[in-house]
Scaffold this motif. Structure first.
Motif, PDB file in Angstrom:
ATOM      1  N   PHE A   1       8.740  11.642  -4.398  1.00  0.00           N
ATOM      2  CA  PHE A   1       8.997  10.312  -4.927  1.00  0.00           C
ATOM      3  C   PHE A   1       7.799   9.674  -5.629  1.00  0.00           C
ATOM      4  CE2 PHE A   1      11.847  10.869  -1.243  1.00  0.00           C
ATOM      5  CZ  PHE A   1      13.044  10.851  -1.926  1.00  0.00           C
ATOM      6  N   GLY A   2       6.669  10.329  -5.616  1.00  0.00           N
ATOM      7  CA  GLY A   2       5.479   9.775  -6.239  1.00  0.00           C
ATOM      8  C   GLY A   2       4.614   8.983  -5.275  1.00  0.00           C
ATOM      9  N   GLU A   3       5.252   8.132  -4.468  1.00  0.00           N
ATOM     10  CA  GLU A   3       4.517   7.335  -3.492  1.00  0.00           C
ATOM     11  C   GLU A   3       5.447   6.916  -2.359  1.00  0.00           C
ATOM     12  OE1 GLU A   3       1.031   4.299  -4.278  1.00  0.00           O
ATOM     13  OE2 GLU A   3       2.960   3.310  -4.600  1.00  0.00           O
ATOM     14  N   GLU A   4       4.914   6.903  -1.135  1.00  0.00           N
ATOM     15  CA  GLU A   4       5.648   6.434   0.039  1.00  0.00           C
ATOM     16  C   GLU A   4       5.064   5.105   0.494  1.00  0.00           C
ATOM     17  OE1 GLU A   4       5.467   9.434   3.091  1.00  0.00           O
ATOM     18  OE2 GLU A   4       7.402  10.211   2.482  1.00  0.00           O
ATOM     19  N   VAL A   5       5.889   4.287   1.126  1.00  0.00           N
ATOM     20  CA  VAL A   5       5.454   2.969   1.590  1.00  0.00           C
ATOM     21  C   VAL A   5       4.620   3.117   2.865  1.00  0.00           C
ATOM     22  CG1 VAL A   5       6.218   0.705   2.373  1.00  0.00           C
ATOM     23  CG2 VAL A   5       7.539   1.931   0.641  1.00  0.00           C
ATOM     24  N   VAL A   6       3.436   2.479   2.861  1.00  0.00           N
ATOM     25  CA  VAL A   6       2.567   2.408   4.033  1.00  0.00           C
ATOM     26  C   VAL A   6       2.254   0.929   4.249  1.00  0.00           C
ATOM     27  CG1 VAL A   6       0.328   3.022   5.015  1.00  0.00           C
ATOM     28  CG2 VAL A   6       1.546   4.669   3.602  1.00  0.00           C
ATOM     29  N   ALA A   7       2.438   0.445   5.463  1.00  0.00           N
ATOM     30  CA  ALA A   7       2.161  -0.959   5.780  1.00  0.00           C
ATOM     31  C   ALA A   7       0.928  -1.058   6.665  1.00  0.00           C
ATOM     32  CB  ALA A   7       3.354  -1.583   6.494  1.00  0.00           C
ATOM     33  N   VAL A   8       0.132  -2.081   6.418  1.00  0.00           N
ATOM     34  CA  VAL A   8      -1.016  -2.391   7.270  1.00  0.00           C
ATOM     35  C   VAL A   8      -0.702  -3.738   7.907  1.00  0.00           C
ATOM     36  CG1 VAL A   8      -3.488  -2.784   7.367  1.00  0.00           C
ATOM     37  CG2 VAL A   8      -2.568  -1.138   5.743  1.00  0.00           C
TER      38      VAL A   8
ATOM     39  N   MET B   1       0.847  -1.159   0.000  1.00  0.00           N
ATOM     40  CA  MET B   1       0.000   0.000   0.000  1.00  0.00           C
ATOM     41  C   MET B   1       0.899   1.230   0.000  1.00  0.00           C
ATOM     42  SD  MET B   1      -3.201   0.407   2.495  1.00  0.00           S
ATOM     43  CE  MET B   1      -3.386   2.003   3.187  1.00  0.00           C
ATOM     44  N   GLY B   2       0.405   2.332  -0.486  1.00  0.00           N
ATOM     45  CA  GLY B   2       1.195   3.543  -0.514  1.00  0.00           C
ATOM     46  C   GLY B   2       0.341   4.780  -0.364  1.00  0.00           C
ATOM     47  N   ARG B   3       1.018   5.886  -0.148  1.00  0.00           N
ATOM     48  CA  ARG B   3       0.324   7.174  -0.098  1.00  0.00           C
ATOM     49  C   ARG B   3       1.089   8.139  -0.997  1.00  0.00           C
ATOM     50  NH1 ARG B   3       1.948   9.080   5.933  1.00  0.00           N
ATOM     51  NH2 ARG B   3       4.097   9.555   5.431  1.00  0.00           N
ATOM     52  N   PRO B   4       0.399   9.091  -1.586  1.00  0.00           N
ATOM     53  CA  PRO B   4       1.057  10.021  -2.513  1.00  0.00           C
ATOM     54  C   PRO B   4       2.171  10.823  -1.834  1.00  0.00           C
ATOM     55  CG  PRO B   4      -1.331  10.213  -2.639  1.00  0.00           C
ATOM     56  CD  PRO B   4      -1.024   9.317  -1.475  1.00  0.00           C
ATOM     57  N   ASP B   5       3.233  11.068  -2.592  1.00  0.00           N
ATOM     58  CA  ASP B   5       4.362  11.857  -2.122  1.00  0.00           C
ATOM     59  C   ASP B   5       4.806  12.760  -3.265  1.00  0.00           C
ATOM     60  OD1 ASP B   5       6.575  12.301  -0.097  1.00  0.00           O
ATOM     61  OD2 ASP B   5       7.746  11.718  -1.863  1.00  0.00           O
ATOM     62  N   GLU B   6       5.011  14.031  -2.970  1.00  0.00           N
ATOM     63  CA  GLU B   6       5.381  14.994  -4.001  1.00  0.00           C
ATOM     64  C   GLU B   6       6.755  14.704  -4.597  1.00  0.00           C
ATOM     65  OE1 GLU B   6       4.998  19.015  -2.655  1.00  0.00           O
ATOM     66  OE2 GLU B   6       2.961  18.716  -1.961  1.00  0.00           O
TER      67      GLU B   6
ATOM     68  N   ALA C   1      16.885   1.965   3.171  1.00  0.00           N
ATOM     69  CA  ALA C   1      16.176   3.195   3.520  1.00  0.00           C
ATOM     70  C   ALA C   1      14.964   3.455   2.636  1.00  0.00           C
ATOM     71  CB  ALA C   1      17.126   4.379   3.470  1.00  0.00           C
ATOM     72  N   TYR C   2      15.031   3.087   1.366  1.00  0.00           N
ATOM     73  CA  TYR C   2      13.898   3.358   0.481  1.00  0.00           C
ATOM     74  C   TYR C   2      12.791   2.310   0.589  1.00  0.00           C
ATOM     75  CZ  TYR C   2      15.746  -0.192  -2.727  1.00  0.00           C
ATOM     76  OH  TYR C   2      16.189  -1.356  -3.281  1.00  0.00           O
ATOM     77  N   LYS C   3      13.021   1.231   1.332  1.00  0.00           N
ATOM     78  CA  LYS C   3      12.042   0.148   1.426  1.00  0.00           C
ATOM     79  C   LYS C   3      11.203   0.155   2.698  1.00  0.00           C
ATOM     80  CE  LYS C   3      14.367  -3.272  -1.410  1.00  0.00           C
ATOM     81  NZ  LYS C   3      14.885  -4.649  -1.453  1.00  0.00           N
TER      82      LYS C   3
END
Length: 66
Positions: A8-15, A1-6, A39-41
């Protein structure tokens, strides 16, 4: 899952669904991931649920998590 980021385009979100009887805070889980992932993961945000939504076949319903 991800959320928008100005940037990088998208940031990692974990549920995360924890095993009954276990407890963990989002900050503890992020620290655990930082130690073991690049760091990017690692997730920038973690949402802890009591139970992940599942369909009749037992698969996780990803659309409901968004």
């Amino acid at each position: 899952m991800g959320r928008p980021d100005e940037t990088f385009g998208e940031e990692v979100v974990a549920v995360v669904g924890l095993t009954p009887g276990r407890q963990a805070t989002p900050d503890e889980l992020i620290a655990f991931c930082k130690e073991r992932m690049a760091a990017y993961k690692y997730p920038r945000e973690i949402r802890v649920l009591q139970e992940l939504p599942k369909g009749p076949t037992g698969k996780i319903l990803k659309k409901e998590l968004r």
